[in-house]
Scaffold this motif. Structure first.
Motif, PDB file in Angstrom:
ATOM      1  N   ALA A  81       0.831  -1.206   0.000  1.00  0.00           N
ATOM      2  CA  ALA A  81       0.000   0.000   0.000  1.00  0.00           C
ATOM      3  C   ALA A  81       0.869   1.261   0.000  1.00  0.00           C
ATOM      4  O   ALA A  81       0.350   2.367   0.099  1.00  0.00           O
ATOM      5  CB  ALA A  81      -0.928  -0.001   1.211  1.00  0.00           C
ATOM      6  N   GLY A  82       2.192   1.080  -0.085  1.00  0.00           N
ATOM      7  CA  GLY A  82       3.092   2.227  -0.132  1.00  0.00           C
ATOM      8  C   GLY A  82       3.442   2.809   1.220  1.00  0.00           C
ATOM      9  O   GLY A  82       3.924   3.932   1.313  1.00  0.00           O
ATOM     10  N   ARG A  83       3.225   2.051   2.276  1.00  0.00           N
ATOM     11  CA  ARG A  83       3.525   2.532   3.622  1.00  0.00           C
ATOM     12  C   ARG A  83       4.827   1.931   4.115  1.00  0.00           C
ATOM     13  O   ARG A  83       5.189   0.826   3.746  1.00  0.00           O
ATOM     14  CB  ARG A  83       2.401   2.163   4.572  1.00  0.00           C
ATOM     15  CG  ARG A  83       1.127   2.852   4.210  1.00  0.00           C
ATOM     16  CD  ARG A  83       0.094   2.634   5.238  1.00  0.00           C
ATOM     17  NE  ARG A  83      -1.033   3.505   4.949  1.00  0.00           N
ATOM     18  CZ  ARG A  83      -2.006   3.712   5.767  1.00  0.00           C
ATOM     19  NH1 ARG A  83      -2.006   3.114   6.924  1.00  0.00           N
ATOM     20  NH2 ARG A  83      -2.995   4.509   5.441  1.00  0.00           N
ATOM     21  N   ALA A  84       5.487   2.648   4.992  1.00  0.00           N
ATOM     22  CA  ALA A  84       6.690   2.140   5.630  1.00  0.00           C
ATOM     23  C   ALA A  84       6.290   1.273   6.823  1.00  0.00           C
ATOM     24  O   ALA A  84       5.222   1.460   7.394  1.00  0.00           O
ATOM     25  CB  ALA A  84       7.572   3.287   6.103  1.00  0.00           C
ATOM     26  N   VAL A  85       7.139   0.337   7.178  1.00  0.00           N
ATOM     27  CA  VAL A  85       6.883  -0.551   8.315  1.00  0.00           C
ATOM     28  C   VAL A  85       8.085  -0.467   9.243  1.00  0.00           C
ATOM     29  O   VAL A  85       9.218  -0.623   8.807  1.00  0.00           O
ATOM     30  CB  VAL A  85       6.680  -2.013   7.852  1.00  0.00           C
ATOM     31  CG1 VAL A  85       6.546  -2.939   9.050  1.00  0.00           C
ATOM     32  CG2 VAL A  85       5.468  -2.122   6.952  1.00  0.00           C
ATOM     33  N   THR A  86       7.814  -0.212  10.516  1.00  0.00           N
ATOM     34  CA  THR A  86       8.886  -0.141  11.502  1.00  0.00           C
ATOM     35  C   THR A  86       8.811  -1.349  12.413  1.00  0.00           C
ATOM     36  O   THR A  86       7.751  -1.656  12.950  1.00  0.00           O
ATOM     37  CB  THR A  86       8.779   1.145  12.348  1.00  0.00           C
ATOM     38  OG1 THR A  86       8.883   2.270  11.474  1.00  0.00           O
ATOM     39  CG2 THR A  86       9.879   1.210  13.390  1.00  0.00           C
ATOM     40  N   VAL A  87       9.926  -2.013  12.573  1.00  0.00           N
ATOM     41  CA  VAL A  87      10.034  -3.124  13.510  1.00  0.00           C
ATOM     42  C   VAL A  87      10.866  -2.600  14.673  1.00  0.00           C
ATOM     43  O   VAL A  87      11.995  -2.150  14.484  1.00  0.00           O
ATOM     44  CB  VAL A  87      10.712  -4.347  12.860  1.00  0.00           C
ATOM     45  CG1 VAL A  87      10.891  -5.461  13.880  1.00  0.00           C
ATOM     46  CG2 VAL A  87       9.908  -4.823  11.664  1.00  0.00           C
ATOM     47  N   ALA A  88      10.277  -2.623  15.871  1.00  0.00           N
ATOM     48  CA  ALA A  88      10.940  -2.076  17.043  1.00  0.00           C
ATOM     49  C   ALA A  88      10.898  -3.094  18.173  1.00  0.00           C
ATOM     50  O   ALA A  88       9.895  -3.206  18.866  1.00  0.00           O
ATOM     51  CB  ALA A  88      10.261  -0.782  17.479  1.00  0.00           C
ATOM     52  N   PRO A  89      11.957  -3.857  18.348  1.00  0.00           N
ATOM     53  CA  PRO A  89      11.977  -4.832  19.442  1.00  0.00           C
ATOM     54  C   PRO A  89      11.818  -4.125  20.790  1.00  0.00           C
ATOM     55  O   PRO A  89      12.408  -3.084  21.025  1.00  0.00           O
ATOM     56  CB  PRO A  89      13.360  -5.474  19.339  1.00  0.00           C
ATOM     57  CG  PRO A  89      13.823  -5.163  17.955  1.00  0.00           C
ATOM     58  CD  PRO A  89      13.189  -3.871  17.574  1.00  0.00           C
ATOM     59  N   ARG A  90      10.999  -4.669  21.632  1.00  0.00           N
ATOM     60  CA  ARG A  90      10.748  -4.092  22.955  1.00  0.00           C
ATOM     61  C   ARG A  90      10.823  -5.204  23.994  1.00  0.00           C
ATOM     62  O   ARG A  90      10.496  -6.342  23.732  1.00  0.00           O
ATOM     63  CB  ARG A  90       9.371  -3.462  23.024  1.00  0.00           C
ATOM     64  CG  ARG A  90       9.187  -2.298  22.081  1.00  0.00           C
ATOM     65  CD  ARG A  90       8.178  -1.345  22.673  1.00  0.00           C
ATOM     66  NE  ARG A  90       7.904  -0.251  21.787  1.00  0.00           N
ATOM     67  CZ  ARG A  90       8.492   0.933  21.869  1.00  0.00           C
ATOM     68  NH1 ARG A  90       9.396   1.143  22.785  1.00  0.00           N
ATOM     69  NH2 ARG A  90       8.186   1.898  21.037  1.00  0.00           N
ATOM     70  N   SER A  91      11.182  -4.794  25.170  1.00  0.00           N
ATOM     71  CA  SER A  91      11.153  -5.709  26.300  1.00  0.00           C
ATOM     72  C   SER A  91       9.691  -5.916  26.679  1.00  0.00           C
ATOM     73  O   SER A  91       8.846  -5.075  26.410  1.00  0.00           O
ATOM     74  CB  SER A  91      11.915  -5.089  27.466  1.00  0.00           C
ATOM     75  OG  SER A  91      11.744  -5.859  28.627  1.00  0.00           O
ATOM     76  N   THR A  92       9.392  -7.010  27.320  1.00  0.00           N
ATOM     77  CA  THR A  92       8.006  -7.240  27.751  1.00  0.00           C
ATOM     78  C   THR A  92       7.719  -6.540  29.075  1.00  0.00           C
ATOM     79  O   THR A  92       6.573  -6.450  29.488  1.00  0.00           O
ATOM     80  CB  THR A  92       7.708  -8.744  27.888  1.00  0.00           C
ATOM     81  OG1 THR A  92       8.643  -9.323  28.789  1.00  0.00           O
ATOM     82  CG2 THR A  92       7.789  -9.420  26.532  1.00  0.00           C
ATOM     83  N   VAL A  93       8.766  -6.041  29.739  1.00  0.00           N
ATOM     84  CA  VAL A  93       8.615  -5.262  30.962  1.00  0.00           C
ATOM     85  C   VAL A  93       9.170  -3.870  30.670  1.00  0.00           C
ATOM     86  O   VAL A  93      10.303  -3.733  30.218  1.00  0.00           O
ATOM     87  CB  VAL A  93       9.364  -5.907  32.151  1.00  0.00           C
ATOM     88  CG1 VAL A  93       9.239  -5.047  33.396  1.00  0.00           C
ATOM     89  CG2 VAL A  93       8.854  -7.309  32.414  1.00  0.00           C
ATOM     90  N   LEU A  94       8.354  -2.845  30.919  1.00  0.00           N
ATOM     91  CA  LEU A  94       8.733  -1.485  30.567  1.00  0.00           C
ATOM     92  C   LEU A  94       8.861  -0.594  31.790  1.00  0.00           C
ATOM     93  O   LEU A  94       8.184  -0.809  32.795  1.00  0.00           O
ATOM     94  CB  LEU A  94       7.668  -0.868  29.641  1.00  0.00           C
ATOM     95  CG  LEU A  94       7.294  -1.623  28.374  1.00  0.00           C
ATOM     96  CD1 LEU A  94       6.165  -0.899  27.654  1.00  0.00           C
ATOM     97  CD2 LEU A  94       8.489  -1.770  27.461  1.00  0.00           C
ATOM     98  N   THR A  95       9.693   0.425  31.654  1.00  0.00           N
ATOM     99  CA  THR A  95       9.722   1.492  32.648  1.00  0.00           C
ATOM    100  C   THR A  95       8.546   2.419  32.347  1.00  0.00           C
ATOM    101  O   THR A  95       7.916   2.323  31.286  1.00  0.00           O
ATOM    102  CB  THR A  95      11.030   2.300  32.555  1.00  0.00           C
ATOM    103  OG1 THR A  95      11.066   2.969  31.284  1.00  0.00           O
ATOM    104  CG2 THR A  95      12.250   1.409  32.718  1.00  0.00           C
TER     105      THR A  95
END
Length: 174
Positions: free
Chosen positions: A70-84
């Motif tokens: 569809a012409g959109r950018a995709v961001t993959v952002a690894p995250r921890s499952t526990v956040l501050t």
């Protein structure tokens, strides 16, 4: 071959290759429906080198292929499952004090293993979805069907009048 766990944005490109993948996924969905058979495979060029793809990974690939096609950018952002609280604020797009207020109000569960609060990513995402659902419900409740309001030109004229009155009030308040 371990991939570095950093955020990366993929831009649309290689339309030919992507179109082939996207049309395969669409054709499959049309012929077999949304139910995913557990036999999606990643295959290497060498015969016999393959691995079965779990359903969540398949769904991820479908979503990425649809967005890129569809012409959109995709961001993959690894995250921890526990956040501050700061990380939770970034996920929600709000300030850290707002997250603290949400935790204190019981909107987002948290733990305090030491002196700092921690929240689960799943709880933050659930809160975000709940908030979005509430926003959409409020928008729907306040929506006006122009067909019920009469002539669209009359409604537009009334809206212009209201804007003039509001602008005049702002000018006189200064």
């Amino acid at each position: 071959m371990a991939a570095e766990l950093v955020e990366h944005t993929y831009l649309p490109g290689h339309e030919g290759d992507l179109a082939e993948v996207h049309s395969f996924l669409e054709a499959h969905a049309r012929s077999r429906g949304a139910a995913v058979a557990p036999r999606y495979l990643l295959v290497d060029e060498r015969e016999g080198d393959q691995v079965e793809l779990p359903e969540p990974m398949y769904r991820l690939l479908v979503q990425v292929a649809e967005a890129l096609s569809a012409g959109r950018a995709v961001t993959v952002a690894p995250r921890s499952t526990v956040l501050t609280t700061q990380q939770a604020a970034e996920v929600l797009g709000v300030s850290r004090p707002t997250v603290v207020r949400l935790i204190d109000a019981g909107e987002i569960p948290s733990e305090r293993p030491g002196t700092r609060r921690q929240v689960l990513l799943s709880d933050v995402l659930a809160y975000r979805e709940k908030r979005r659902r509430m926003q959409y419900d409020m928008l729907e409740a306040t929506a006006v069907d122009l067909a019920d309001e009469g002539d669209p030109e009359e409604v537009a004229a009334q809206m212009r009048e209201v804007r003039k009155v509001v602008a005049e009030r702002r000018r006189s308040a200064r």
